[in-house]
Design a protein around this motif. Sequence first.
Motif, mmCIF file in Angstrom:
data_model
loop_
_atom_site.group_PDB
_atom_site.id
_atom_site.type_symbol
_atom_site.label_atom_id
_atom_site.label_comp_id
_atom_site.label_asym_id
_atom_site.label_seq_id
_atom_site.Cartn_x
_atom_site.Cartn_y
_atom_site.Cartn_z
ATOM 1 N N ASP A 50 11.808 52.803 47.295
ATOM 2 C CA ASP A 50 13.743 53.461 47.601
ATOM 3 C C ASP A 50 13.847 53.426 49.178
ATOM 4 O O ASP A 50 15.056 52.747 49.301
ATOM 5 C CB ASP A 50 14.135 54.403 46.669
ATOM 6 N N ALA A 51 13.677 53.510 50.294
ATOM 7 C CA ALA A 51 13.841 53.754 51.250
ATOM 8 C C ALA A 51 13.676 52.524 51.536
ATOM 9 O O ALA A 51 14.426 51.942 53.243
ATOM 10 C CB ALA A 51 12.688 54.548 52.258
ATOM 11 N N VAL B 94 5.680 60.390 42.981
ATOM 12 C CA VAL B 94 7.299 60.218 43.173
ATOM 13 C C VAL B 94 6.769 60.175 44.778
ATOM 14 O O VAL B 94 7.997 59.561 45.430
ATOM 15 C CB VAL B 94 7.742 62.294 43.101
ATOM 16 N N THR B 95 6.266 60.168 46.000
ATOM 17 C CA THR B 95 6.209 59.742 46.992
ATOM 18 C C THR B 95 6.438 58.296 47.022
ATOM 19 O O THR B 95 7.401 57.473 48.004
ATOM 20 C CB THR B 95 4.978 60.371 48.203
ATOM 21 N N TYR B 96 5.495 57.476 45.718
ATOM 22 C CA TYR B 96 5.590 56.461 46.328
ATOM 23 C C TYR B 96 7.208 55.351 45.808
ATOM 24 O O TYR B 96 7.405 54.538 46.285
ATOM 25 C CB TYR B 96 4.310 55.682 44.965
ATOM 26 N N LEU B 97 7.646 55.818 44.663
ATOM 27 C CA LEU B 97 8.604 56.052 44.347
ATOM 28 C C LEU B 97 10.259 56.184 45.779
ATOM 29 O O LEU B 97 10.681 55.304 46.084
ATOM 30 C CB LEU B 97 9.078 56.823 42.858
ATOM 31 N N ASN C 15 13.556 50.077 50.346
ATOM 32 C CA ASN C 15 15.278 49.015 49.450
ATOM 33 C C ASN C 15 16.154 48.792 50.110
ATOM 34 O O ASN C 15 17.147 48.447 50.393
ATOM 35 C CB ASN C 15 15.339 48.951 47.764
ATOM 36 N N LEU C 16 16.263 50.324 50.290
ATOM 37 C CA LEU C 16 17.944 50.743 51.442
ATOM 38 C C LEU C 16 18.054 50.151 52.505
ATOM 39 O O LEU C 16 19.159 49.718 53.021
ATOM 40 C CB LEU C 16 17.769 52.253 50.995
ATOM 41 N N GLN C 17 16.429 49.740 53.527
ATOM 42 C CA GLN C 17 16.701 49.681 54.571
ATOM 43 C C GLN C 17 16.829 48.092 54.220
ATOM 44 O O GLN C 17 17.865 47.265 55.700
ATOM 45 C CB GLN C 17 14.856 49.890 54.954
ATOM 46 N N ARG C 18 16.311 47.697 53.801
ATOM 47 C CA ARG C 18 16.877 45.542 53.726
ATOM 48 C C ARG C 18 18.376 45.179 53.337
ATOM 49 O O ARG C 18 18.159 44.323 53.962
ATOM 50 C CB ARG C 18 15.245 45.627 52.363
ATOM 51 N N GLU C 19 18.565 46.871 52.536
ATOM 52 C CA GLU C 19 20.321 46.017 51.752
ATOM 53 C C GLU C 19 21.040 46.947 53.438
ATOM 54 O O GLU C 19 21.497 46.249 53.174
ATOM 55 C CB GLU C 19 20.631 46.954 50.722
ATOM 56 N N SER C 20 20.535 47.464 54.287
ATOM 57 C CA SER C 20 21.071 47.920 55.206
ATOM 58 C C SER C 20 21.036 47.063 56.774
ATOM 59 O O SER C 20 21.980 46.697 56.985
ATOM 60 C CB SER C 20 20.797 48.746 56.103
ATOM 61 N N TRP C 21 19.547 46.003 56.036
ATOM 62 C CA TRP C 21 20.057 44.617 57.397
ATOM 63 C C TRP C 21 20.480 43.583 56.689
ATOM 64 O O TRP C 21 21.364 43.174 57.827
ATOM 65 C CB TRP C 21 18.320 43.754 57.501
ATOM 66 N N VAL C 22 20.935 43.283 55.605
ATOM 67 C CA VAL C 22 21.332 42.255 54.796
ATOM 68 C C VAL C 22 22.904 42.611 55.126
ATOM 69 O O VAL C 22 23.686 41.686 55.966
ATOM 70 C CB VAL C 22 20.987 41.952 53.468
ATOM 71 N N ASP C 23 23.473 44.249 54.746
ATOM 72 C CA ASP C 23 24.904 44.191 54.993
ATOM 73 C C ASP C 23 25.365 44.506 56.697
ATOM 74 O O ASP C 23 26.544 43.628 56.957
ATOM 75 C CB ASP C 23 25.046 45.966 54.468
ATOM 76 N N GLY C 24 23.888 44.672 57.570
ATOM 77 C CA GLY C 24 24.526 44.931 58.720
ATOM 78 C C GLY C 24 24.781 43.046 59.436
ATOM 79 O O GLY C 24 25.386 42.569 60.064
ATOM 80 N N ASP C 25 23.926 41.983 58.865
ATOM 81 C CA ASP C 25 24.431 40.712 59.307
ATOM 82 C C ASP C 25 25.618 40.407 58.779
ATOM 83 O O ASP C 25 26.255 39.514 59.411
ATOM 84 C CB ASP C 25 22.636 40.098 59.054
ATOM 85 N N ASN C 26 25.697 40.772 57.592
ATOM 86 C CA ASN C 26 27.281 39.831 56.858
ATOM 87 C C ASN C 26 28.331 40.566 57.802
ATOM 88 O O ASN C 26 29.299 39.901 58.153
ATOM 89 C CB ASN C 26 27.634 40.610 55.625
ATOM 90 N N THR C 27 28.265 41.640 58.021
ATOM 91 C CA THR C 27 29.371 42.228 58.732
ATOM 92 C C THR C 27 29.614 41.682 60.072
ATOM 93 O O THR C 27 30.378 41.657 60.769
ATOM 94 C CB THR C 27 28.246 43.916 59.125
ATOM 95 N N VAL C 28 28.196 41.649 60.536
ATOM 96 C CA VAL C 28 28.684 40.822 62.263
ATOM 97 C C VAL C 28 29.395 39.430 62.048
ATOM 98 O O VAL C 28 29.924 39.376 62.925
ATOM 99 C CB VAL C 28 26.304 40.611 62.832
ATOM 100 N N LYS C 29 28.915 38.640 61.080
ATOM 101 C CA LYS C 29 29.461 37.921 60.750
ATOM 102 C C LYS C 29 30.700 37.955 60.615
ATOM 103 O O LYS C 29 31.636 36.618 61.096
ATOM 104 C CB LYS C 29 28.380 36.392 60.192
ATOM 105 N N TYR D 176 14.629 53.819 42.486
ATOM 106 C CA TYR D 176 13.767 54.662 42.153
ATOM 107 C C TYR D 176 13.813 56.054 42.786
ATOM 108 O O TYR D 176 13.135 56.827 42.285
ATOM 109 C CB TYR D 176 12.795 53.273 43.683
ATOM 110 N N ALA D 177 14.813 56.517 44.001
ATOM 111 C CA ALA D 177 14.975 57.641 44.235
ATOM 112 C C ALA D 177 15.224 58.446 42.655
ATOM 113 O O ALA D 177 14.420 59.429 43.304
ATOM 114 C CB ALA D 177 15.761 57.619 45.053
#
Length: 452
Positions: free
Chosen positions: A326-327, A319-322, A329-343, A417-418
Amino acid sequence: MKRVIFLLLVILAVAASSQICSYQDILDYLNLTTDNSVFRLTRPVLDHTRPTVVHLDVYLYAILSVIEKTQTFVPFVWCSMRWINERIKWDPAHFCGIDRVSIPHEMVWKPDLFIYEMIEKDDSPKSPYLFLYNDGSIFKEEGLRIVSACNMDVHKFPFDTQKCNISIGSTLHCMDELLLQPFSNSSRATQFSKELIRIHGEWEFLHLLVSKSNLSYHDRLWDQLVYTVTMRRKPLLHVLNFLLPVLFFLTLDLASFFIADHRGEKLGFKITVLLAISVLLLILNDILPSMSSRTPLIATYCIVIFGLMLLSVLVTILVTYLLEKDAENLQRESWVDGDNTVKADNTKEEEQEHTLCSCISEASDAEKQHELVPISEEVSSSIQTGETHVLLLILDELKEMQKTLRVHHSCRSKGKYAMWAARINGAFFFLYVITVSLFLPLLYMEWTSETQ
């Protein structure tokens, strides 16, 4: 003449009444001395075809110890024997009514009895004397500290009942030479033992069964008396020191499911509880024997609980691994969304500036066409200095609000995963509770059931 006879009889009666006798007189009469080998070398019968009957009684005086590791039973018993020496008789009337005398046991023959289960030499003090009666019967009593082997069944430890045998027989004489008979039956021997017993220790004495058996060897039969001691263990000490702590650790492991999974305290707590169970298993290994016909229920109890805790630790690791995956993946998605938002924000700013500039240029052209130069310069200066700055500030505030909402949404939302981690944790907790709820009552029923 009659008077003389009467006086003589009176004198003889007075002399007889004042006669002094001693035990030595009896021994002298029997010629019973240490040097006389007639009474101690051979079996004391006048006809060799007639067997010597030995009446025997054994009473339990104390249960000193019962060692399961070595399967050893150590009681202290009171043994009494009686047999007849056909070469010894006297009339008590000739010896002032003396009907018995105590003599050293080396002076007469004794049956060669021994205990078949004995594994150590008896070191208890022995009585040096025995009683010799006028009819030739010899009576001997002594206390014995017996260290005997006992086949113990620890399947229901610590709620077990053990039966250990004390088998008594002759070393050399078979049934046509020596027979054994019990003085008392089982109920009488049990009653006397309960009255005599002084030390119970960990065990409670229940019953003493008296039975006869025969041992066959090389077409010869040896007579035996078997005393079966039935005793029950007092389980309170083992329950308080072992069973309840294991149950408490199981309760703590169940309670640990309510600790948050994304922290490291839950995994450390479960491993600590697992190590505590391991220490108790080492203590159990020192108590129980290495070999047993059946697996002890207490070992099953500990192994099942240990296995459940081990699975609990493995599920917590999964459970800790999953959750960590999941954390990520969410961090990676937030970085991608942030870059797209800035552009996107930069593009919108450029479009707005381009639109604003085009509007200004169109307005200036129109003013030139209408020749409104003073008015156009005033509008142009007011837009560039005031309104443009306000619009840019509003856009910056909207961008910050959008980023904040995106961060809160990403923190509150759960990835795939969560969701899998939550399902696995809930399903295992349900199975854990069901297994414990079924296992403990079934084990209790097996523990308290009567032995067949």
